[in-house]
Design a protein around this motif. Structure first.
Motif, PDB file in Angstrom:
ATOM      1  N   GLY A 130       4.101  26.608   1.639  1.00 17.65           N
ATOM      2  CA  GLY A 130       5.534  26.802   1.495  1.00 17.65           C
ATOM      3  C   GLY A 130       5.895  27.987   0.615  1.00 17.65           C
ATOM      4  O   GLY A 130       5.085  28.458  -0.189  1.00 17.65           O
ATOM      5  N   LYS A 131       7.108  28.463   0.797  1.00 18.45           N
ATOM      6  CA  LYS A 131       7.657  29.548  -0.003  1.00 18.45           C
ATOM      7  C   LYS A 131       9.081  29.181  -0.418  1.00 18.45           C
ATOM      8  O   LYS A 131       9.830  28.565   0.352  1.00 18.45           O
ATOM      9  CB  LYS A 131       7.692  30.869   0.785  1.00 18.45           C
ATOM     10  CG  LYS A 131       6.326  31.368   1.229  1.00 18.45           C
ATOM     11  CD  LYS A 131       5.459  31.770   0.055  1.00 18.45           C
ATOM     12  CE  LYS A 131       4.093  32.268   0.520  1.00 18.45           C
ATOM     13  NZ  LYS A 131       3.204  32.604  -0.620  1.00 18.45           N
ATOM     14  N   ALA A 135       9.524  20.637  -2.047  1.00 19.87           N
ATOM     15  CA  ALA A 135       8.366  21.502  -1.803  1.00 19.87           C
ATOM     16  C   ALA A 135       7.075  20.898  -2.341  1.00 19.87           C
ATOM     17  O   ALA A 135       5.993  21.113  -1.777  1.00 19.87           O
ATOM     18  CB  ALA A 135       8.604  22.878  -2.424  1.00 19.87           C
ATOM     19  N   ILE A 136       7.161  20.138  -3.433  1.00 17.46           N
ATOM     20  CA  ILE A 136       5.934  19.561  -4.005  1.00 17.46           C
ATOM     21  C   ILE A 136       5.772  18.091  -3.620  1.00 17.46           C
ATOM     22  O   ILE A 136       4.850  17.423  -4.096  1.00 17.46           O
ATOM     23  CB  ILE A 136       5.898  19.717  -5.536  1.00 17.46           C
ATOM     24  CG1 ILE A 136       7.033  18.947  -6.212  1.00 17.46           C
ATOM     25  CG2 ILE A 136       5.938  21.196  -5.914  1.00 17.46           C
ATOM     26  CD1 ILE A 136       6.925  18.945  -7.750  1.00 17.46           C
ATOM     27  N   GLY A 137       6.687  17.594  -2.757  1.00 14.56           N
ATOM     28  CA  GLY A 137       6.516  16.265  -2.182  1.00 14.56           C
ATOM     29  C   GLY A 137       6.878  15.105  -3.073  1.00 14.56           C
ATOM     30  O   GLY A 137       6.255  14.033  -2.985  1.00 14.56           O
ATOM     31  N   VAL A 138       7.893  15.278  -3.938  1.00 19.57           N
ATOM     32  CA  VAL A 138       8.343  14.180  -4.793  1.00 19.57           C
ATOM     33  C   VAL A 138       9.854  14.055  -4.698  1.00 19.57           C
ATOM     34  O   VAL A 138      10.545  14.957  -4.217  1.00 19.57           O
ATOM     35  CB  VAL A 138       7.930  14.400  -6.265  1.00 19.57           C
ATOM     36  CG1 VAL A 138       6.424  14.561  -6.394  1.00 19.57           C
ATOM     37  CG2 VAL A 138       8.656  15.601  -6.870  1.00 19.57           C
ATOM     38  N   ALA A 139      10.378  12.937  -5.193  1.00 15.88           N
ATOM     39  CA  ALA A 139      11.821  12.766  -5.282  1.00 15.88           C
ATOM     40  C   ALA A 139      12.353  13.579  -6.462  1.00 15.88           C
ATOM     41  O   ALA A 139      11.664  13.747  -7.471  1.00 15.88           O
ATOM     42  CB  ALA A 139      12.172  11.295  -5.459  1.00 15.88           C
ATOM     43  N   GLU A 140      13.568  14.057  -6.327  1.00 16.35           N
ATOM     44  CA  GLU A 140      14.151  14.849  -7.417  1.00 16.35           C
ATOM     45  C   GLU A 140      14.193  14.053  -8.709  1.00 16.35           C
ATOM     46  O   GLU A 140      13.985  14.598  -9.802  1.00 16.35           O
ATOM     47  CB  GLU A 140      15.563  15.303  -7.021  1.00 16.35           C
ATOM     48  CG  GLU A 140      16.207  16.218  -8.034  1.00 16.35           C
ATOM     49  CD  GLU A 140      17.572  16.709  -7.578  1.00 16.35           C
ATOM     50  OE1 GLU A 140      18.299  17.299  -8.419  1.00 16.35           O
ATOM     51  OE2 GLU A 140      17.926  16.513  -6.390  1.00 16.35           O
ATOM     52  N   SER A 141      14.413  12.772  -8.622  1.00 14.24           N
ATOM     53  CA  SER A 141      14.475  11.923  -9.812  1.00 14.24           C
ATOM     54  C   SER A 141      13.122  11.793 -10.502  1.00 14.24           C
ATOM     55  O   SER A 141      13.040  11.364 -11.651  1.00 14.24           O
ATOM     56  CB  SER A 141      14.994  10.530  -9.444  1.00 14.24           C
ATOM     57  OG  SER A 141      14.146   9.920  -8.470  1.00 14.24           O
ATOM     58  N   PHE A 168       5.836  19.275 -14.055  1.00 13.42           N
ATOM     59  CA  PHE A 168       5.954  20.717 -14.288  1.00 13.42           C
ATOM     60  C   PHE A 168       4.593  21.298 -14.656  1.00 13.42           C
ATOM     61  O   PHE A 168       4.265  22.433 -14.287  1.00 13.42           O
ATOM     62  CB  PHE A 168       6.947  21.008 -15.414  1.00 13.42           C
ATOM     63  CG  PHE A 168       8.344  20.516 -15.160  1.00 13.42           C
ATOM     64  CD1 PHE A 168       8.823  20.325 -13.875  1.00 13.42           C
ATOM     65  CD2 PHE A 168       9.198  20.227 -16.225  1.00 13.42           C
ATOM     66  CE1 PHE A 168      10.116  19.862 -13.644  1.00 13.42           C
ATOM     67  CE2 PHE A 168      10.484  19.774 -16.007  1.00 13.42           C
ATOM     68  CZ  PHE A 168      10.942  19.587 -14.722  1.00 13.42           C
ATOM     69  N   ALA A 169       3.787  20.537 -15.394  1.00 12.50           N
ATOM     70  CA  ALA A 169       2.458  21.010 -15.783  1.00 12.50           C
ATOM     71  C   ALA A 169       1.502  21.035 -14.597  1.00 12.50           C
ATOM     72  O   ALA A 169       0.680  21.944 -14.469  1.00 12.50           O
ATOM     73  CB  ALA A 169       1.895  20.129 -16.890  1.00 12.50           C
ATOM     74  N   LEU A 170       1.601  20.031 -13.722  1.00 14.10           N
ATOM     75  CA  LEU A 170       0.671  19.916 -12.613  1.00 14.10           C
ATOM     76  C   LEU A 170       1.066  20.757 -11.407  1.00 14.10           C
ATOM     77  O   LEU A 170       0.197  21.187 -10.640  1.00 14.10           O
ATOM     78  CB  LEU A 170       0.545  18.446 -12.190  1.00 14.10           C
ATOM     79  CG  LEU A 170      -0.099  17.505 -13.210  1.00 14.10           C
ATOM     80  CD1 LEU A 170       0.044  16.061 -12.760  1.00 14.10           C
ATOM     81  CD2 LEU A 170      -1.564  17.853 -13.404  1.00 14.10           C
ATOM     82  N   ARG A 171       2.369  21.004 -11.218  1.00 13.39           N
ATOM     83  CA  ARG A 171       2.834  21.692 -10.014  1.00 13.39           C
ATOM     84  C   ARG A 171       3.820  22.800 -10.346  1.00 13.39           C
ATOM     85  O   ARG A 171       5.015  22.707 -10.032  1.00 13.39           O
ATOM     86  CB  ARG A 171       3.458  20.674  -9.042  1.00 13.39           C
ATOM     87  CG  ARG A 171       2.536  19.578  -8.559  1.00 13.39           C
ATOM     88  CD  ARG A 171       1.316  20.137  -7.798  1.00 13.39           C
ATOM     89  NE  ARG A 171       1.699  21.028  -6.720  1.00 13.39           N
ATOM     90  CZ  ARG A 171       1.978  20.644  -5.488  1.00 13.39           C
ATOM     91  NH1 ARG A 171       1.919  19.358  -5.179  1.00 13.39           N
ATOM     92  NH2 ARG A 171       2.289  21.524  -4.557  1.00 13.39           N
ATOM     93  N   PRO A 172       3.372  23.849 -10.979  1.00 16.92           N
ATOM     94  CA  PRO A 172       4.263  24.976 -11.245  1.00 16.92           C
ATOM     95  C   PRO A 172       4.503  25.788  -9.972  1.00 16.92           C
ATOM     96  O   PRO A 172       3.953  25.478  -8.900  1.00 16.92           O
ATOM     97  CB  PRO A 172       3.485  25.799 -12.267  1.00 16.92           C
ATOM     98  CG  PRO A 172       2.058  25.555 -11.892  1.00 16.92           C
ATOM     99  CD  PRO A 172       2.009  24.098 -11.463  1.00 16.92           C
ATOM    100  N   MET A 204       2.352  25.829  -6.489  1.00 21.55           N
ATOM    101  CA  MET A 204       0.940  25.896  -6.851  1.00 21.55           C
ATOM    102  C   MET A 204       0.391  24.494  -7.108  1.00 21.55           C
ATOM    103  O   MET A 204       1.138  23.566  -7.415  1.00 21.55           O
ATOM    104  CB  MET A 204       0.751  26.760  -8.094  1.00 21.55           C
ATOM    105  CG  MET A 204       1.335  28.167  -7.986  1.00 21.55           C
ATOM    106  SD  MET A 204       0.508  29.217  -6.775  1.00 21.55           S
ATOM    107  CE  MET A 204      -0.981  29.660  -7.684  1.00 21.55           C
ATOM    108  N   LYS A 205      -0.929  24.376  -7.014  1.00 15.96           N
ATOM    109  CA  LYS A 205      -1.608  23.126  -7.332  1.00 15.96           C
ATOM    110  C   LYS A 205      -2.805  23.449  -8.219  1.00 15.96           C
ATOM    111  O   LYS A 205      -3.358  24.551  -8.157  1.00 15.96           O
ATOM    112  CB  LYS A 205      -2.058  22.414  -6.055  1.00 15.96           C
ATOM    113  CG  LYS A 205      -2.989  23.253  -5.178  1.00 15.96           C
ATOM    114  CD  LYS A 205      -3.305  22.560  -3.875  1.00 15.96           C
ATOM    115  CE  LYS A 205      -4.223  23.431  -3.009  1.00 15.96           C
ATOM    116  NZ  LYS A 205      -4.521  22.777  -1.701  1.00 15.96           N
ATOM    117  N   PRO A 206      -3.214  22.518  -9.067  1.00 15.08           N
ATOM    118  CA  PRO A 206      -4.293  22.829  -9.999  1.00 15.08           C
ATOM    119  C   PRO A 206      -5.665  22.758  -9.355  1.00 15.08           C
ATOM    120  O   PRO A 206      -5.962  21.863  -8.565  1.00 15.08           O
ATOM    121  CB  PRO A 206      -4.141  21.751 -11.077  1.00 15.08           C
ATOM    122  CG  PRO A 206      -3.502  20.601 -10.364  1.00 15.08           C
ATOM    123  CD  PRO A 206      -2.605  21.199  -9.324  1.00 15.08           C
TER     124      PRO A 206
END
Length: 395
Positions: A212-213, A241-247, A254-258, A296-298
């Motif tokens: 994704g972009k 984009a990172i596959g989670v709910a906004e909540s 933020f640390a795992l998926r910048p 990104m992913k770690p």
């Protein structure tokens, strides 16, 4: 606790009383040829008391430093402490300057600062060319890192540069740098280090691009706030984009998926600081309308750092010390994944001393979620180096 070498000594203290902490560091580091001290401390200290206490403890020795979001000490990762490096003047000539006016810092200002520091370095231990590196410590909440670093980098020429942005134990309220007995906010400290010892300045991260972009379609570059991604509210687009709910967006995510911007085939992380009430995202690094961000992913944090440090150590020989600026989000990632103790032991084994930052600096670029630093090789002989007076590596 302390760690000594032939040209540097490292010490840390957990005393809460500033005078006792400064005294413990001085007792471990002071000797007849101590030339300068670099320290990193928790923002939990009473800084108004710690500043003069350090000055009194070390007397005429030059002392510089900053507040942190965690310390890297002889014991590895610490919090609520102060750690310091003492440089033997027979092996290190350290010059320092304080920059107070970050908002209006110009190329002319940068040239003046670097020229003054170079004048000191030319009276140092080795030719400036190939024997000098710069370290920068900036107020981590000033939002002026990009401006200051770009101008300093232009003035430095071929001299390699790295550094970190001061933290405040993740309070995001007050960050400070220290110079000549006082702590300063909205300021920066620049150090030029001249040494005959081998060294390598480096930067590394373990992040890998995901699918994704995300195009920044509305942003306020002054406050580093993104209002829209792909013409949608930024938080909602990022969460999708990172596959989670906004909540579910949180400091751990933020640390795992910048996100990162790709320049010249290399990815430079742009880490999220917080989600705002209007659905916008505030970042730790510069963001502008029109840039393209990649989720990104770690990968493996420790494997990446091991490979980079071992490559540098192969170049410089047995490491005397590595001064490291390690993003606090990397430490948070290690804690979330249960790897903090392992990483801490690794840093200890590789003689790393430094701090967890609110941003990293490398060759004039402000970064997030990276590890930047310098690996310095141990002296190969017992003799003292000879002085030199070369230029800065350019006509």
């Amino acid at each position: 606790m302390s760690r000594s070498g032939s040209a540097v000594a490292v010490a840390s203290s957990r005393h809460r009383d500033p005078r006792l902490a400064a005294g413990e560091l001085a007792a471990a580091l002071r000797h007849d040829t101590l030339g300068s001290v670099l320290f990193f401390c928790s923002a939990e200290y009473d800084l108004e008391a710690l500043g003069p206490a350090l000055q009194q403890a070390f007397g005429p020795v030059t002392v510089c430093g900053c507040t942190s979001a965690g310390e890297i000490t002889p014991q590895g990762y610490e919090r609520g402490s102060i750690t310091a490096i003492g440089f033997d003047r027979r092996w290190f000539a350290v010059s320092s300057a304080l920059i107070r006016e970050l908002d209006d810092f110009s190329l002319q200002d940068a040239q003046g600062v670097i020229d003054r520091l170079l004048a000191d370095c030319r009276r140092g231990l080795a030719p400036v060319r190939d024997n000098t590196f710069a370290m920068t410590l900036l107020d981590g909440l000033s939002s002026r890192e990009e401006l200051v670093l770009a101008t300093l980098n232009a003035a430095l020429g071929a001299i390699p540069q790295f550094g970190g942005s001061a933290g405040d134990d993740e309070r995001l309220a007050n960050t400070h740098v220290y110079h000549e007995g006082r702590f300063y906010a909205r300021s920066a400290v620049v150090l030029l280090v001249n040494t005959p010892l081998s060294f390598q300045v480096f930067s590394t991260h373990h992040l890998e691009p995901a699918e994704g972009k995300l195009v920044v379609t509305a942003a306020d570059s002054e406050t580093r706030t993104v209002h829209e991604l792909n013409a949608e509210p930024a938080a909602a687009a990022y969460a999708r984009a990172i596959g989670v709910a906004e909540s579910d967006l949180s400091r751990d995510l933020f640390a795992l998926r910048p996100m990162a911007v790709c320049i010249g085939g290399q990815y430079f992380a742009r880490s999220v600081q917080r989600v705002n009430g209007d659905g916008s995202l505030t970042f730790y690094c510069a963001v502008e309308t029109g840039i393209v961000l990649t989720p990104m992913k770690p990968g493996s944090l420790q494997q990446n750092l091991r490979q980079r440090l071992e490559a540098a150590e192969a170049e410089v020989g047995e490491p005397l010390i590595t001064i490291g600026c390690d993003c606090f989000l990397r430490r948070l990632e290690a804690e979330v994944l249960g790897q903090a103790d392992t990483v801490s032991r690794f840093l200890q084994d590789h003689r790393v001393t430094g701090f967890n930052t609110y941003g990293e600096q490398f060759q004039g670029v402000h970064l997030n979620q990276t590890f930047t630093g310098v690996v310095i090789g141990a002296p190969k002989t017992a003799g003292e180096p000879e002085a030199g007076d070369d230029g800065r590596g350019r006509p």
